[in-house]
Design an enzyme around this catalytic site. Sequence first.
Site, PDB file in Angstrom:
ATOM      1  CG  ASP A   1      -0.318  -0.502   2.480  1.00  0.00           C
ATOM      2  OD1 ASP A   1       0.918  -0.482   2.570  1.00  0.00           O
ATOM      3  OD2 ASP A   1      -1.046  -0.908   3.392  1.00  0.00           O
TER       4      ASP A   1
ATOM      5  CG  HIS B   1      -5.730  -1.984   8.862  1.00  0.00           C
ATOM      6  ND1 HIS B   1      -5.781  -0.639   9.140  1.00  0.00           N
ATOM      7  CD2 HIS B   1      -4.436  -2.317   9.057  1.00  0.00           C
ATOM      8  CE1 HIS B   1      -4.577  -0.208   9.473  1.00  0.00           C
ATOM      9  NE2 HIS B   1      -3.745  -1.212   9.421  1.00  0.00           N
TER      10      HIS B   1
ATOM     11  CG  ASN C   1      -8.691  -1.152  12.063  1.00  0.00           C
ATOM     12  OD1 ASN C   1      -7.761  -1.841  11.618  1.00  0.00           O
ATOM     13  ND2 ASN C   1      -9.132  -0.074  11.440  1.00  0.00           N
TER      14      ASN C   1
ATOM     15  CD  GLU D   1      -8.520   1.142   7.712  1.00  0.00           C
ATOM     16  OE1 GLU D   1      -8.462   0.258   8.581  1.00  0.00           O
ATOM     17  OE2 GLU D   1      -7.974   2.250   7.843  1.00  0.00           O
TER      18      GLU D   1
HETATM   19  C1  F6R Z   1       1.491  -1.368   6.093  1.00  0.00           C
HETATM   20  C2  F6R Z   1       0.189  -2.001   6.214  1.00  0.00           C
HETATM   21  C3  F6R Z   1      -0.573  -1.960   7.490  1.00  0.00           C
HETATM   22  C4  F6R Z   1       0.263  -2.265   8.734  1.00  0.00           C
HETATM   23  C5  F6R Z   1      -0.572  -2.177   9.996  1.00  0.00           C
HETATM   24  C6  F6R Z   1       0.264  -2.362  11.237  1.00  0.00           C
HETATM   25  O1  F6R Z   1       2.002  -1.571   4.798  1.00  0.00           O
HETATM   26  O2  F6R Z   1      -0.269  -2.530   5.270  1.00  0.00           O
HETATM   27  O3  F6R Z   1      -1.639  -2.879   7.406  1.00  0.00           O
HETATM   28  O4  F6R Z   1       0.812  -3.550   8.599  1.00  0.00           O
HETATM   29  O5  F6R Z   1      -1.195  -0.930  10.056  1.00  0.00           O
HETATM   30  O6  F6R Z   1       1.154  -1.303  11.353  1.00  0.00           O
HETATM   31  P1  F6R Z   1       2.284  -1.268  12.469  1.00  0.00           P
HETATM   32  O7  F6R Z   1       3.238  -2.360  12.123  1.00  0.00           O
HETATM   33  O8  F6R Z   1       2.916   0.087  12.359  1.00  0.00           O
HETATM   34  O9  F6R Z   1       1.603  -1.517  13.774  1.00  0.00           O
END
Ligand code: F6R
Length: 240
Positions: free
Chosen positions: A67, A138, A136, A143
């Site tokens: 992403d 995702h 959450n 999301e």
């Molecule tokens: C990042 C992504 C997100 C993260 C998630 C956890 O490329 O796709 O889904 O993996 O938000 O983020 P952290 O590791 O910062 O807790």
Amino acid sequence: MKLYICKDYNEMSEKAAQIVGSVITLKPDCVLGLATGSTPVGMYTRLAEMNKEGKLDFAEVKTYNLDEYYPIKPTNDQSYRYFMDKNLFDNINIDKANTHVLNGEAADPEAECAAYDKAVEAAGGIDIQVLGIGNNGHIGFNEPADKLVSETHKTSLTESTINANARFFESANDVPRHALTMGLAPIMKAKKIIMLVSGKNKHAALMEMLSGAITVTNPSTVLNLHNDVTVVCDEDAYNG
Ligand code: F6R
């Protein structure tokens, strides 16, 4: 779903680097699906060390990231292109032309997303997809929503994600409100998936995923339909 519970973040990072490294060793021209965020940073550091030590070769590896914020310039130090260059690509012998991150400046985001899905297919699909998980539930920026989207697409970030990611920006107001994200189809088509989970704040989302029930309110639960998922978490995430 295979589950490894590691004592702490370092052990999780080492285990994850061993698993991703083994895929590269077995298939030197493999396609990696990569994630950003805090969780995989330790794994990227270990992979770069293994590369420096001559234990891993990235010369033929191709990567596709999950992403990117939208809109954002690749030179912005909060862009995921910048993150990947800094935390991995600049530290290993990868050909930058083989590294792919969705273009956060694309004039036509829908066309950008469609072309990205085609490019992943043309590369032969993803051999191993690295995932983190949002508080959450995702994955990528898929999301929680009434409907989950298969293809790569432009999406709005939820308040929960904006607040969680505000730590990287000057304030929550500076977090982009949109992102381009791989949809659930390219993620689920990956031959192998490894999810890294660290910290108590991920406990509830992780437990929901491990329960096996599938729900749109926690998109990570769709991973229960994949036949080769390895979850590597630390004790904080597992025990809460
Ligand atoms: C990042 C992504 C997100 C993260 C998630 C956890 O490329 O796709 O889904 O993996 O938000 O983020 P952290 O590791 O910062 O807790």
